[in-house]
Design a protein around this motif. Structure first.
Motif, short mmCIF file in Angstrom:
data_model
loop_
_atom_site.label_atom_id
_atom_site.label_comp_id
_atom_site.label_asym_id
_atom_site.label_seq_id
_atom_site.Cartn_x
_atom_site.Cartn_y
_atom_site.Cartn_z
N PHE A 39 0.83 -1.20 0.00
CA PHE A 39 0.00 0.00 0.00
C PHE A 39 0.88 1.26 0.00
CE2 PHE A 39 -1.88 3.38 2.63
CZ PHE A 39 -3.04 3.64 1.93
N LEU A 40 1.86 1.29 0.88
CA LEU A 40 2.75 2.46 0.99
C LEU A 40 3.52 2.68 -0.31
CD1 LEU A 40 4.09 4.71 2.63
CD2 LEU A 40 5.65 3.00 3.58
N LYS A 41 4.02 1.58 -0.90
CA LYS A 41 4.78 1.69 -2.14
C LYS A 41 3.88 2.17 -3.29
CE LYS A 41 8.46 0.95 -4.75
NZ LYS A 41 8.02 1.02 -6.12
N TYR A 42 2.65 1.65 -3.33
CA TYR A 42 1.73 2.00 -4.42
C TYR A 42 1.39 3.49 -4.39
CZ TYR A 42 -2.30 1.69 -7.55
OH TYR A 42 -3.18 1.86 -8.59
N ILE A 43 1.01 4.00 -3.20
CA ILE A 43 0.63 5.42 -3.16
C ILE A 43 1.85 6.31 -3.38
CG2 ILE A 43 -1.42 5.04 -1.73
CD1 ILE A 43 0.09 6.29 0.62
N SER A 44 3.03 5.84 -2.99
CA SER A 44 4.26 6.61 -3.23
C SER A 44 4.55 6.69 -4.72
CB SER A 44 5.45 5.98 -2.49
OG SER A 44 5.25 5.99 -1.09
N ASP A 45 4.34 5.58 -5.43
CA ASP A 45 4.57 5.56 -6.88
C ASP A 45 3.55 6.42 -7.63
OD1 ASP A 45 6.83 4.04 -6.81
OD2 ASP A 45 5.85 2.14 -7.22
N THR A 162 -5.45 -0.77 -14.84
CA THR A 162 -6.67 -0.92 -14.04
C THR A 162 -6.58 -2.06 -13.03
OG1 THR A 162 -7.62 -2.37 -15.73
CG2 THR A 162 -8.14 -0.01 -15.89
N LEU A 163 -5.41 -2.60 -12.80
CA LEU A 163 -5.26 -3.73 -11.88
C LEU A 163 -5.70 -3.35 -10.47
CD1 LEU A 163 -1.79 -5.37 -12.71
CD2 LEU A 163 -4.05 -6.27 -13.22
N ASP A 164 -6.40 -4.26 -9.80
CA ASP A 164 -6.75 -4.13 -8.38
C ASP A 164 -5.57 -4.71 -7.60
OD1 ASP A 164 -7.73 -4.30 -5.83
OD2 ASP A 164 -9.35 -5.68 -6.29
N VAL A 165 -4.50 -3.90 -7.46
CA VAL A 165 -3.22 -4.41 -6.94
C VAL A 165 -3.35 -5.02 -5.55
CG1 VAL A 165 -0.88 -3.76 -6.28
CG2 VAL A 165 -1.86 -2.84 -8.35
N ILE A 166 -3.95 -4.26 -4.62
CA ILE A 166 -4.06 -4.74 -3.25
C ILE A 166 -4.98 -5.96 -3.16
CG2 ILE A 166 -4.93 -4.18 -0.94
CD1 ILE A 166 -2.39 -2.76 -1.28
N GLY A 167 -6.15 -5.86 -3.77
CA GLY A 167 -7.10 -6.98 -3.72
C GLY A 167 -6.55 -8.24 -4.34
N ASN A 168 -5.94 -8.12 -5.51
CA ASN A 168 -5.38 -9.29 -6.19
C ASN A 168 -4.22 -9.89 -5.40
OD1 ASN A 168 -7.20 -8.89 -8.25
ND2 ASN A 168 -5.75 -7.94 -9.64
N ALA A 169 -3.38 -9.00 -4.84
CA ALA A 169 -2.23 -9.49 -4.06
C ALA A 169 -2.71 -10.19 -2.80
CB ALA A 169 -1.32 -8.33 -3.71
N TYR A 170 -3.73 -9.63 -2.17
CA TYR A 170 -4.32 -10.25 -0.98
C TYR A 170 -4.80 -11.66 -1.31
CZ TYR A 170 -7.92 -11.25 2.54
OH TYR A 170 -8.70 -11.86 3.48
N GLY A 218 -12.76 -6.28 0.03
CA GLY A 218 -13.60 -5.32 -0.68
C GLY A 218 -13.65 -5.48 -2.18
N SER A 219 -13.01 -6.51 -2.71
CA SER A 219 -12.91 -6.64 -4.17
C SER A 219 -14.27 -6.89 -4.84
CB SER A 219 -11.94 -7.77 -4.53
OG SER A 219 -10.63 -7.42 -4.14
N LEU A 220 -15.13 -7.71 -4.22
CA LEU A 220 -16.45 -7.98 -4.78
C LEU A 220 -17.29 -6.70 -4.80
CD1 LEU A 220 -18.81 -9.71 -5.80
CD2 LEU A 220 -19.14 -10.54 -3.46
N LEU A 221 -17.23 -5.93 -3.73
CA LEU A 221 -17.95 -4.65 -3.67
C LEU A 221 -17.51 -3.72 -4.79
CD1 LEU A 221 -18.23 -3.31 0.00
CD2 LEU A 221 -20.07 -3.64 -1.65
N MET A 222 -16.18 -3.60 -4.95
CA MET A 222 -15.66 -2.68 -5.96
C MET A 222 -15.99 -3.16 -7.37
SD MET A 222 -12.10 -1.13 -4.54
CE MET A 222 -11.22 -2.64 -4.81
N ALA A 252 -9.49 -3.73 3.28
CA ALA A 252 -10.64 -3.23 2.53
C ALA A 252 -10.61 -1.70 2.48
CB ALA A 252 -11.94 -3.71 3.16
N LYS A 253 -10.29 -1.07 3.60
CA LYS A 253 -10.20 0.40 3.64
C LYS A 253 -9.08 0.91 2.73
CE LYS A 253 -11.95 3.12 5.96
NZ LYS A 253 -13.07 4.03 5.62
N MET A 254 -7.93 0.23 2.77
CA MET A 254 -6.82 0.61 1.89
C MET A 254 -7.21 0.46 0.43
SD MET A 254 -3.36 -0.99 3.54
CE MET A 254 -3.49 -1.72 5.16
N ASN A 255 -7.91 -0.65 0.13
CA ASN A 255 -8.34 -0.92 -1.23
C ASN A 255 -9.26 0.18 -1.75
OD1 ASN A 255 -7.92 -2.70 -3.31
ND2 ASN A 255 -9.16 -4.35 -2.46
#
Length: 508
Positions: A39-45, A162-170, A218-222, A252-255
Motif C-alpha cells: 500500500f505504501l509503495k503503491y501510493i508513493s509511486d 486498471t489492476l486491483d493491486v491490493i485486492g489481487n495481491a491479498y 472489498g474486491s467484490l464490492l468494488m 478493505a479500507k486501503m483498497n
C-alpha cells in the motif's frame, strides 16, 4: 521501466519479499506487513508519477508543483514516502520511521483512512519486538524496503493500469498461505471471475446502494461498483460493507482508498452478532443490491444469541449451531429494499438440500417467492476448499413464482490445482439467467408446484437432467474385431516360436 506490468510479476515479487520474514514470524502475520508495505509503495509511486508529470509540464518550480499536488485525491507527506524511508534504510530506527510514516499518511487524509475512530493501521506495527531485537529488526526491515524497491514492484499508474493491486495481491497471498497450511479461519476469498459473475447477475444501476456483509478485502464490492461505471458511465453509487477480521477490514479500507472509492462505509465487526450498518433509528439499513461470499458452514456463528435477535432476522427459523450458512442468507434477506432489493450469495451445496431447521428456512423463503435462481458452479473454484459451490439469487417484488436452475458445473477452464470460469462461461450463465430460459442439459425453469413436489429440495440434478445416453454398442462389430485380434495373436505366437527354435530355446 514504463512497460505495462502484469499481476503475475507483482505476485512473484511479493512472494519473494516474504522470504525476508520466513523463520522470524508466522505467515498469517507477515502477510499483513507485506500488504501494508505494498500500500505504501503503491501510493508513493502514484504520487511520484504525478509529481514528475507536473515537473515535465511546468519545469523545476517546486512551489507551483506543490500547489498543483494539493488537488490530488490523497495527500502524501514527503517524510512518509516510501522513497524517503528507502534512502534512510541503512540508519537505525527503520521500524519507528515506517510506523511514523503510516501515522502521518493517516492524519493527512482525514476520514479516508479512518472509520468511527478506528485507524486502518492500528493493528500493525513495524516497530515491534516480534521482528526480533533492534539490530535484527532493522536488518529485516532494510531487506523489506530493498525488496519493494526492485523494478518488478514499480507500481506507477502507467504500468499498473486498471489492476486491483491490493485486492489481487491479498487473494494471491491468502491462496499461497492456504496451500502451505497458513490459512486463517474464514479467509476464503472470492475468485475474480466469480466476483465478475455476481456483479453481472446483479447488474447494479446508477444511484443504487450496494452492500457486502462479509466483504473481505472489498474486491467484490468494488467489482459491483465498476459495473455501474462500465454499463452506465456513472459513479453514482454507494458501497457498504462489514468485515469481522480486523486486519482484513484494514485491507478493505486501503483498497477503497487506492481506487478512489470515497463514497463507501466499511464497518469492522461480526455481522451476525453485531451488525454495524444501521440507520438513524438503529434498524438494519436497507440496500438495492446485497452480495457476499460468506465463510462456508461457519461454526460458532452466534447460535445462542439468535433467538433473542433484536432485528428479528431469524423469525423463519434458527440455523444449526455448527453451520452458519443460513444465518448470513437470512441477514442479507432482511437488508433488501422492499421494491428494488436483489441479492446474490455464494453457498456450499448442502444449503440446497439439508433438512431439519435449514429445510424449514428454505421452504419459507421459497413460499415467500423470494428465490429467483439456483446456479451450480464447478468444483475447485475456491482456494481452501475443493467442494463445488452454488449461487443463490433472491429478489424482492418478483414478477412470477418460478425458480431458474442452472447447472454450470461442467463448464470451466481446467487448471493445475484450481479451475476457472472463462468469460464465455460467465456470458452463458448471465444470458440464460436474464432470459429466464430452460436449455437442454443446462437450465430449467421450475414452477413453485414442481419445487413443492420435490419437498422444497433445491438439489440441481432434480431439475436439470444432465444424463448423457451411452453410445449403442454394435456387438457383431465387437465380435468381428475380437476374432481378428485373436487371429493376429495366433500368427504372432507362431512367428515367435519360429524365432525361439532358431535360437535353440525350443526343441524340434
Amino acid at each position: 521501466m514504463n512497460s505495462t506490468i502484469n499481476q503475475d510479476s507483482i505476485n512473484k515479487a511479493l512472494w519473494a519479499a516474504c522470504d525476508t520474514f520466513r523463520g522470524t514470524i508466522s505467515a498469517d502475520t507477515y502477510k499483513d506487513y507485506i500488504l501494508t508495505m505494498l500500500f505504501l509503495k503503491y501510493i508513493s509511486d502514484v504520487w511520484q508519477d504525478h509529481y514528475e508529470g507536473y515537473k515535465a509540464e511546468y519545469g523545476d518550480e517546486p512551489e507551483l508543483i506543490d500547489e498543483m499536488m494539493k488537488n490530488e485525491r490523497f495527500v502524501l507527506p514527503q517524510s512518509a514516502s516510501f522513497y524517503t524511508l528507502y534512502e534512510q534504510r541503512h540508519e537505525p530506527g527503520n521500524g519507528e520511521r515506517i510506523d511514523q510514516a503510516l501515522h502521518a499518511i493517516e492524519e493527512a487524509n482525514g476520514t479516508k483512512l479512518k472509520d468511527a475512530g478506528k485507524s486502518v493501521f492500528q493493528d500493525i506495527s513495524f516497530n515491534t519486538d516480534r521482528l526480533g531485537e533492534e539490530k535484527q529488526k532493522n536488518i529485516i526491515l532494510r531487506h523489506l524496503l530493498e525488496d519493494f524497491a526492485k523494478p518488478d514492484l514499480n507500481l506507477k499508474p502507467s504500468r499498473v493500469g486498471t489492476l486491483d493491486v491490493i485486492g489481487n495481491a491479498y487473494e494471491y497471498l491468502i491462496k499461497n498461505f492456504a496451500a502451505s497450511g497458513g490459512q486463517k479461519a474464514g479467509e476464503f476469498y472470492t475468485p475474480p471471475e466469480v466476483s465478475e459473475l455476481l456483479a453481472e447477475l446483479l447488474s447494479p444501476k446508477p444511484g443504487e446502494s450496494i452492500c457486502d456483509p462479509a466483504c473481505g478485502s472489498g474486491s467484490l464490492l468494488m467489482k459491483c461498483g465498476r459495473k455501474v461505471v462500465e454499463h452506465h458511465g456513472s459513479k453514482e453509487y454507494a458501497l457498504y460493507g462489514q468485515e469481522a477480521i480486523g486486519s482484513t477490514w484494514s485491507l478493505a479500507k486501503m483498497n477503497m482508498f487506492l481506487h478512489g472509492e470515497d463514497n463507501h462505509k466499511i464497518e469492522w465487526g461480526d455481522t451476525i452478532r453485531n451488525p454495524k450498518l444501521l440507520d438513524q433509528n438503529g434498524d438494519l439499513m436497507l440496500f438495492d443490491v446485497v452480495t457476499a461470499n460468506p465463510p462456508f458452514s461457519l461454526d460458532k456463528w452466534g447460535h445462542d444469541e439468535a433467538e433473542n435477535d433484536r432485528f428479528s432476522r431469524f423469525r423463519r427459523g434458527i440455523p444449526p449451531k455448527t453451520r452458519g450458512d443460513y444465518a448470513f442468507v437470512l441477514h442479507m434477506i432482511e437488508t433488501l429494499k422492499p421494491g428494488s432489493g436483489r441479492m446474490g450469495v455464494v453457498v456450499p451445496h448442502g444449503v440446497l438440500f439439508r433438512g431439519a431447521s435449514e429445510g424449514r428456512i428454505r421452504q419459507k423463503l421459497i413460499e415467500e417467492n423470494l428465490l429467483e435462481a439456483v446456479i451450480g458452479l464447478p468444483e475447485k473454484l475456491f482456494y481452501g476448499t475443493g467442494i463445488p459451490a452454488a449461487i443463490l439469487m433472491f429478489r424482492k417484488n418478483k414478477s412470477d413464482n418460478s425458480v431458474l436452475f442452472i447447472d454450470a458445473s461442467r463448464e470451466f477452464k481446467s487448471g493445475k490445482n484450481q479451475n476457472q470460469l472463462t468469460q464465455e462461461n460467465i456470458d452463458k450463465i448471465v444470458s440464460v439467467f436474464r432470459a429466464g430460459r430452460s436449455e437442454d442439459k443446462y437450465s430449467h425453469l421450475a414452477s413453485l408446484d414442481e419445487i413443492k413436489a420435490n419437498d422444497f429440495n433445491l438439489n440441481i440434478p432434480r431439475y436439470v437432467d444432465t444424463f448423457e445416453e451411452e453410445e449403442e454398442i454394435d456387438l457383431m462389430a465387437v465380435r468381428a474385431e475380437r476374432l481378428k485380434l485373436k487371429a493376429e495373436l495366433a500368427e504372432l505366437e507362431q512367428e515367435m516360436e519360429g524365432y525361439l527354435k532358431e535360437l535353440g530355446y525350443v526343441a524340434d
